[in-house]
Design an enzyme around this catalytic site. Structure first.
Site, PDB file in Angstrom:
ATOM      1  N   HIS A 230      33.803  58.596  34.587  1.00 46.83           N
ATOM      2  CA  HIS A 230      34.835  57.996  33.737  1.00 46.83           C
ATOM      3  C   HIS A 230      34.261  56.928  32.815  1.00 46.83           C
ATOM      4  O   HIS A 230      34.943  55.986  32.419  1.00 46.83           O
ATOM      5  CB  HIS A 230      35.959  57.412  34.609  1.00 46.83           C
ATOM      6  CG  HIS A 230      35.470  56.473  35.655  1.00 46.83           C
ATOM      7  ND1 HIS A 230      35.008  56.902  36.889  1.00 46.83           N
ATOM      8  CD2 HIS A 230      35.348  55.134  35.658  1.00 46.83           C
ATOM      9  CE1 HIS A 230      34.623  55.846  37.601  1.00 46.83           C
ATOM     10  NE2 HIS A 230      34.814  54.765  36.886  1.00 46.83           N
TER      11      HIS A 230
ATOM     12  N   HIS B 218      42.000  44.087  47.752  1.00 41.67           N
ATOM     13  CA  HIS B 218      40.559  44.045  48.050  1.00 41.67           C
ATOM     14  C   HIS B 218      39.743  44.097  46.750  1.00 41.67           C
ATOM     15  O   HIS B 218      38.834  43.288  46.530  1.00 41.67           O
ATOM     16  CB  HIS B 218      40.205  45.245  48.933  1.00 41.67           C
ATOM     17  CG  HIS B 218      38.766  45.354  49.305  1.00 41.67           C
ATOM     18  ND1 HIS B 218      38.254  44.862  50.483  1.00 41.67           N
ATOM     19  CD2 HIS B 218      37.725  45.926  48.652  1.00 41.67           C
ATOM     20  CE1 HIS B 218      36.945  45.111  50.531  1.00 41.67           C
ATOM     21  NE2 HIS B 218      36.608  45.756  49.442  1.00 41.67           N
ATOM     22  N   GLU B 219      40.104  45.043  45.878  1.00 41.03           N
ATOM     23  CA  GLU B 219      39.338  45.204  44.622  1.00 41.03           C
ATOM     24  C   GLU B 219      39.453  43.976  43.741  1.00 41.03           C
ATOM     25  O   GLU B 219      38.480  43.540  43.132  1.00 41.03           O
ATOM     26  CB  GLU B 219      39.822  46.443  43.863  1.00 41.03           C
ATOM     27  CG  GLU B 219      39.493  47.759  44.553  1.00 41.03           C
ATOM     28  CD  GLU B 219      38.026  47.866  44.940  1.00 41.03           C
ATOM     29  OE1 GLU B 219      37.742  48.370  46.038  1.00 41.03           O
ATOM     30  OE2 GLU B 219      37.152  47.402  44.181  1.00 41.03           O
TER      31      GLU B 219
ATOM     32  N   ARG C 194      38.965  61.013  49.085  1.00 39.27           N
ATOM     33  CA  ARG C 194      38.321  60.209  50.134  1.00 39.27           C
ATOM     34  C   ARG C 194      36.987  59.638  49.638  1.00 39.27           C
ATOM     35  O   ARG C 194      36.754  59.612  48.435  1.00 39.27           O
ATOM     36  CB  ARG C 194      38.174  61.054  51.411  1.00 39.27           C
ATOM     37  CG  ARG C 194      39.534  61.703  51.805  1.00 39.27           C
ATOM     38  CD  ARG C 194      39.466  62.445  53.108  1.00 39.27           C
ATOM     39  NE  ARG C 194      39.377  61.523  54.262  1.00 39.27           N
ATOM     40  CZ  ARG C 194      40.450  60.898  54.771  1.00 39.27           C
ATOM     41  NH1 ARG C 194      41.645  61.068  54.244  1.00 39.27           N
ATOM     42  NH2 ARG C 194      40.312  60.071  55.788  1.00 39.27           N
TER      43      ARG C 194
ATOM     44  N   HIS D 168      36.994  41.492  44.623  1.00 34.60           N
ATOM     45  CA  HIS D 168      35.683  41.731  44.004  1.00 34.60           C
ATOM     46  C   HIS D 168      35.690  41.305  42.541  1.00 34.60           C
ATOM     47  O   HIS D 168      34.736  40.715  42.036  1.00 34.60           O
ATOM     48  CB  HIS D 168      35.315  43.223  44.075  1.00 34.60           C
ATOM     49  CG  HIS D 168      34.890  43.703  45.419  1.00 34.60           C
ATOM     50  ND1 HIS D 168      33.980  43.041  46.210  1.00 34.60           N
ATOM     51  CD2 HIS D 168      35.258  44.804  46.133  1.00 34.60           C
ATOM     52  CE1 HIS D 168      33.799  43.704  47.339  1.00 34.60           C
ATOM     53  NE2 HIS D 168      34.568  44.781  47.320  1.00 34.60           N
TER      54      HIS D 168
ATOM     55  N   HIS E  94      31.944  41.104  50.501  1.00 29.19           N
ATOM     56  CA  HIS E  94      32.589  41.553  51.739  1.00 29.19           C
ATOM     57  C   HIS E  94      32.495  40.486  52.829  1.00 29.19           C
ATOM     58  O   HIS E  94      31.608  39.644  52.836  1.00 29.19           O
ATOM     59  CB  HIS E  94      31.934  42.867  52.218  1.00 29.19           C
ATOM     60  CG  HIS E  94      32.376  44.026  51.414  1.00 29.19           C
ATOM     61  ND1 HIS E  94      31.613  45.158  51.206  1.00 29.19           N
ATOM     62  CD2 HIS E  94      33.524  44.231  50.725  1.00 29.19           C
ATOM     63  CE1 HIS E  94      32.263  46.001  50.442  1.00 29.19           C
ATOM     64  NE2 HIS E  94      33.434  45.472  50.144  1.00 29.19           N
TER      65      HIS E  94
HETATM   66  C1  LIG Z   1      40.524  47.602  51.815  1.00 34.78           C
HETATM   67  O1  LIG Z   1      40.124  47.854  50.507  1.00 34.78           O
HETATM   68  C2  LIG Z   1      39.093  48.733  50.288  1.00 34.78           C
HETATM   69  C3  LIG Z   1      38.263  49.178  51.303  1.00 34.78           C
HETATM   70  C4  LIG Z   1      37.240  50.088  50.997  1.00 34.78           C
HETATM   71  C5  LIG Z   1      37.075  50.534  49.692  1.00 34.78           C
HETATM   72  S1  LIG Z   1      35.868  51.701  49.329  1.00 34.78           S
HETATM   73  O2  LIG Z   1      35.680  52.537  50.485  1.00 34.78           O
HETATM   74  O3  LIG Z   1      36.227  52.388  48.089  1.00 34.78           O
HETATM   75  C6  LIG Z   1      34.385  50.867  49.032  1.00 34.78           C
HETATM   76  C7  LIG Z   1      34.408  50.140  47.693  1.00 34.78           C
HETATM   77  C8  LIG Z   1      34.666  48.638  47.872  1.00 34.78           C
HETATM   78  O4  LIG Z   1      34.200  48.084  48.880  1.00 34.78           O
HETATM   79  O5  LIG Z   1      35.343  48.047  47.047  1.00 34.78           O
HETATM   80  C9  LIG Z   1      33.303  51.900  49.086  1.00 34.78           C
HETATM   81  F1  LIG Z   1      32.124  51.300  49.173  1.00 34.78           F
HETATM   82  F2  LIG Z   1      33.305  52.625  47.991  1.00 34.78           F
HETATM   83  C10 LIG Z   1      37.917  50.073  48.682  1.00 34.78           C
HETATM   84  C11 LIG Z   1      38.930  49.169  48.979  1.00 34.78           C
HETATM   85 ZN   LIG Z   2      34.453  52.844  37.178  1.00 33.51          ZN
HETATM   86 ZN   LIG Z   3      34.790  46.133  48.793  1.00 32.89          ZN
END
Ligand SMILES: COc1ccc(S(=O)(=O)[C@H](CC(=O)O)C(F)F)cc1
Ligand SMILES: [Zn+2]
Ligand SMILES: [Zn+2]
Length: 158
Positions: free
Chosen positions: A66, A116-117, A76, A120, A126
């Site tokens: 993208h 969560h995002e 997943r 970041h 984390h």
């Molecule tokens: C609880 O929020 C999340 C947990 C795990 C993920 S993830 O499994 O997409 C993670 C990405 C991330 O930690 O943001 C993975 F490494 F891709 C995203 C959001």
């Molecule tokens: Zn992207």
């Molecule tokens: Zn994360």
């Protein structure tokens, strides 16, 4: 505790560019606004929604390749990613639209993943604390999902 880069201002703008078809727009707006509110309450930050031009945090639901160096991987696996604070792509948050985004305990809960995002996008890394929103794995948030009073928003218990 924010590690690495941080925003050098207290008013952070955001804009929704592309929505998912899994949920009504009003529901996506609600789930994302409440995710921003989690961080507004936990900090001195103010989040302002824009409807045009460039915002600090550009939010979109996209699939596979993208336009950045981190293509998504279908259902997943990776659910979403966000760039740390900075100009241009900094702060931008992408959700994998090959996931089934939901409001409750089935599929992937958009509120929890967004909170969560956005952590970041604010420069947070984390946490090893399973109680933390920044705990690395989605399934680690089952207690958050079970604790959240979904019945308080009957239409949210999807
Ligand atoms: C609880 O929020 C999340 C947990 C795990 C993920 S993830 O499994 O997409 C993670 C990405 C991330 O930690 O943001 C993975 F490494 F891709 C995203 C959001
Ligand atoms: Zn992207
Ligand atoms: Zn994360």
């Amino acid at each position: 505790n924010a590690q690495g880069t941080r925003w050098n201002k207290n008013i952070i703008t955001y804009r929704y560019l592309l929505y998912t078809r899994d949920l009504p727009r009003s529901t996506v707006d609600f789930l994302l606004e409440t995710a921003f509110r989690v961080w507004a309450r936990a900090s001195s930050l103010t989040f302002v929604r824009m409807h045009s031009h460039n915002a600090d945090i550009m939010v979109e639901f996209v699939t596979s390749d993208h336009g950045d160096l981190y293509p998504f991987d279908g259902p997943r696996g990776t659910l979403a990613h966000a760039f740390g604070p900075g100009l241009g792509v900094g702060g931008d948050t992408h959700f994998d639209d090959d996931e089934r985004w939901t409001t409750g305990k089935t599929g992937f809960n958009l509120h929890v993943v967004a909170a969560h995002e956005f952590g970041h996008a604010l420069g947070l890394k984390h946490s090893r604390n399973p109680e933390s929103l920044m705990y690395p794995t989605y399934k680690g948030h089952s207690n958050y999902l079970s604790r959240y009073n979904w019945s308080s928003h009957p239409w949210l218990s999807g």
